[in-house]
Design a protein around this motif. Structure first.
Motif, short mmCIF file in Angstrom:
data_model
loop_
_atom_site.label_atom_id
_atom_site.label_comp_id
_atom_site.label_asym_id
_atom_site.label_seq_id
_atom_site.Cartn_x
_atom_site.Cartn_y
_atom_site.Cartn_z
N VAL A 1 66.37 21.96 46.22
CA VAL A 1 65.17 22.11 45.40
C VAL A 1 64.28 20.91 45.67
N VAL A 2 63.01 21.18 45.95
CA VAL A 2 62.05 20.11 46.23
C VAL A 2 61.00 20.09 45.11
N ASP A 3 60.78 18.91 44.56
CA ASP A 3 59.76 18.71 43.53
C ASP A 3 59.01 17.43 43.86
N LYS A 4 57.71 17.55 44.07
CA LYS A 4 56.90 16.37 44.35
C LYS A 4 56.02 15.96 43.18
N GLY A 5 56.05 16.66 42.08
CA GLY A 5 55.19 16.25 40.98
C GLY A 5 55.28 17.13 39.74
N THR A 6 56.09 18.17 39.79
CA THR A 6 56.18 19.09 38.66
C THR A 6 56.78 18.41 37.43
N LEU A 7 57.83 17.65 37.62
CA LEU A 7 58.43 16.96 36.48
C LEU A 7 57.41 16.00 35.86
N ASP A 8 56.65 15.30 36.69
CA ASP A 8 55.60 14.42 36.17
C ASP A 8 54.60 15.20 35.33
N SER A 9 54.22 16.38 35.82
CA SER A 9 53.27 17.22 35.09
C SER A 9 53.82 17.64 33.74
N LEU A 10 55.08 18.03 33.72
CA LEU A 10 55.69 18.44 32.45
C LEU A 10 55.74 17.28 31.46
N MET A 11 55.89 16.09 31.96
CA MET A 11 55.95 14.93 31.07
C MET A 11 54.60 14.64 30.41
N CYS A 12 53.54 15.28 30.89
CA CYS A 12 52.23 15.14 30.27
C CYS A 12 51.90 16.33 29.38
N GLY A 13 52.80 17.27 29.27
CA GLY A 13 52.55 18.46 28.47
C GLY A 13 53.11 18.35 27.08
N ALA A 14 52.90 19.41 26.34
CA ALA A 14 53.45 19.47 24.98
C ALA A 14 54.97 19.51 25.05
N SER A 15 55.61 18.87 24.10
CA SER A 15 57.09 18.85 24.01
C SER A 15 57.71 18.36 25.32
N ALA A 16 57.17 17.27 25.86
CA ALA A 16 57.58 16.76 27.16
C ALA A 16 59.09 16.61 27.34
N PRO A 17 59.80 15.96 26.44
CA PRO A 17 61.25 15.79 26.67
C PRO A 17 62.00 17.13 26.74
N ILE A 18 61.60 18.07 25.89
CA ILE A 18 62.25 19.38 25.90
C ILE A 18 61.92 20.12 27.19
N SER A 19 60.65 20.08 27.59
CA SER A 19 60.23 20.75 28.83
C SER A 19 60.96 20.18 30.04
N ALA A 20 61.07 18.86 30.09
CA ALA A 20 61.76 18.21 31.20
C ALA A 20 63.23 18.62 31.23
N ALA A 21 63.86 18.64 30.07
CA ALA A 21 65.27 19.04 30.00
C ALA A 21 65.46 20.49 30.43
#
Length: 147
Positions: A119-139
């Motif tokens: 799995v390759v991610d170059k920025g999606t996790l970063d984007s989720l960390m700027c969204g609503a409910s960031a810790p839940i979204s990241a998990a």
């Protein structure tokens, strides 16, 4: 998990509507952080070209195209933005190694467990960390990726 909101500005990078509007407005292509040429040594060391690869948050980047040019044979690209996916499907319809699906990385139940070798991610996790409910979204994202 700590959320650094200072880096998020006022944008909701975790929201499909933000990305749809951005891709409509900007067009073209953009690779976040690094181009494939800079990441190639790592990809070649850890990901065999025969691997089934999942590119999460592909956006309109050319990384997957560059990977195919370098010999990679099977890349599934997903993004929350239907605009990006439609654009990329049309752009790469002649390259069978590239597949595109509109999908939220927090719910990839469409794919069975162990569907991918990498799995390759170059920025999606970063984007989720700027969204609503960031810790839940990241998990949720990391839970899906680990499957």
């Amino acid at each position: 998990m700590y959320r650094d909101v200072s880096a998020c500005n006022t944008y909701n990078y975790g929201d499909a509507l933000y990305w749809d509007a951005r891709y409509i407005q900007e067009g073209g292509s953009f690779d976040w952080y690094q181009r494939y040429s800079a990441l190639r040594p790592f990809a070649r060391k850890y990901i065999p070209t025969s691997s089934r690869i999942l590119m999460v948050g592909c956006g309109n980047a050319v990384m997957s195209e560059d990977m195919v040019k370098d010999g990679y044979e099977d890349i599934m690209n997903i993004d929350i933005s239907s605009v990006a996916i439609d654009m990329m499907r049309r752009k790469y319809e002649h390259i069978p190694q590239l597949k595109y699906l509109q999908m939220d990385v927090k719910d990839m139940s469409f794919f069975p467990d162990e569907s991918f070798d990498a799995v390759v991610d170059k920025g999606t996790l970063d984007s989720l960390m700027c969204g609503a409910s960031a810790p839940i979204s990241a998990a949720q994202m990391l839970g899906e990726v680990s499957r």
